[in-house]
Design an enzyme around this catalytic site. Structure first.
Site, PDB file in Angstrom:
ATOM      1  N   GLU A  47     -32.669  56.347 -76.641  1.00 44.30           N
ATOM      2  CA  GLU A  47     -31.601  56.953 -77.448  1.00 44.30           C
ATOM      3  C   GLU A  47     -30.224  56.537 -76.961  1.00 44.30           C
ATOM      4  O   GLU A  47     -30.045  56.213 -75.777  1.00 44.30           O
ATOM      5  CB  GLU A  47     -31.671  58.491 -77.433  1.00 44.30           C
ATOM      6  CG  GLU A  47     -32.757  59.094 -78.298  1.00 44.30           C
ATOM      7  CD  GLU A  47     -33.996  59.451 -77.518  1.00 44.30           C
ATOM      8  OE1 GLU A  47     -35.058  59.595 -78.147  1.00 44.30           O
ATOM      9  OE2 GLU A  47     -33.906  59.557 -76.285  1.00 44.30           O
ATOM     10  N   THR A  48     -29.281  56.575 -77.897  1.00 43.39           N
ATOM     11  CA  THR A  48     -27.860  56.363 -77.637  1.00 43.39           C
ATOM     12  C   THR A  48     -27.110  57.476 -78.352  1.00 43.39           C
ATOM     13  O   THR A  48     -27.469  57.845 -79.477  1.00 43.39           O
ATOM     14  CB  THR A  48     -27.404  54.992 -78.174  1.00 43.39           C
ATOM     15  OG1 THR A  48     -28.120  53.961 -77.482  1.00 43.39           O
ATOM     16  CG2 THR A  48     -25.910  54.777 -77.978  1.00 43.39           C
TER      17      THR A  48
END
Length: 296
Positions: A47-48
């Protein structure tokens, strides 16, 4: 050309190059939806996150979370890591943050080191526990490359559960099965097609008992995460589900994940019964790794 600073952290660990990697854009104003997805794909992490001003000024920030292929309503290690980055930038002096996410408000309790610096956080899942369908053993075992005998069903069958919009299939396995498990992409595709209760998506959270705590592994190859070293949004429904099965009023449980990947992670969970249902938290430490800028 626009420049947008970012930082990366290892989350759910107290040592660099352990835990789960996260990229955070602490000021994402001016970054469009397609650019956010492109950046998350470029980083190629599980994830970002992208931080924006809150819709409600009573909250700290609005946080958008993207995996390699789509935006997510909630995720655990991105919530913990983003909270620490915000605290490092002066938010949460009173020790608490409120993060707006698609799934709801995520309440954060900051953890500080002996010098008072932000070092970690515990976050509350934004929704009460929701227990979904029990699933047949054979196709779920096949997804993990296991024989059905590797699945433990004394306490429960493989079961869907969620507390923030990310349903996980919770699967108790034997010690040997946890060590041997390998995600089988074709079996994941077949399971999604054959089991409509999955709603077109499938993430497996395998766990086994380990003394007073648990050992776990998480596979989600359909979203590009072959294996995840630390999954807070699976740890919270697991903690809540085990409380649901036990009948107790509250519990705390440590989960060790990521060992097989060489990225050991410690997730510290709690669960408690409330008038609105079972609520769970997960917490851990964070270590900064990189900082830079993205050019758009």
């Amino acid at each position: 050309m626009r420049s947008h600073p970012f930082v990366t952290l290892d989350v759910f660990t107290a040592r660099r190059f352990g835990g789960n990697q996260l990229a955070v854009f602490p000021d994402a104003q001016g970054i469009g939806d397609a650019e956010m997805q492109a950046l998350a794909t470029e980083f190629n992490l599980s994830e970002t996150t992208f931080v924006l001003p809150p819709a409600d000024p009573a909250n700290t920030a609005r946080v958008r979370i993207f995996n390699r292929v789509a935006e997510m309503p909630f995720a655990g290690h991105p919530s913990v890591g983003t909270a620490v980055v915000l605290a490092q930038r002066g938010h949460g002096a009173e020790g608490r943050l409120r993060l707006e996410m698609i799934a709801g408000i995520v309440e954060v309790e900051l953890w500080r080191d002996a010098d008072g610096r932000p070092a970690g956080a515990a976050i509350g899942a934004p929704q009460p526990l929701s227990v979904g369908a029990a699933l047949p053993v054979a196709p779920i075992a096949a997804c993990a490359g296991l024989a059905p005998e590797g699945i433990v069903t004394v306490r429960h069958a493989p079961t869907l559960a969620a507390d923030g919009g990310n349903p996980r299939v919770l699967v108790e396995v034997t010690e040997a099965a946890l060590a041997a498990a390998r995600p089988e992409f074709g079996a994941f595709r077949q399971a999604v097609e054959a089991l409509p209760e999955l709603g077109g998506r499938l993430s497996l959270y395998l766990y086994r008992r380990d003394g007073a705590g648990l050992r776990a592994r998480m596979f989600s190859p359909l979203t590009g995460t072959w294996e995840d070293p630390a999954t807070g949004s699976a740890a919270t429904p697991l903690a809540g589900f085990l409380l649901h099965l036990s009948g107790a009023e509250s519990a705390s449980l440590d989960i060790l994940q990521g060992v097989e990947m060489g990225r050991p992670s410690l997730l510290r969970t709690t669960a408690r019964r409330t008038p609105e249902g079972i609520r769970a938290t997960v917490g851990g430490f964070c270590v900064p790794v990189l900082r830079g800028e993205a050019l758009l």
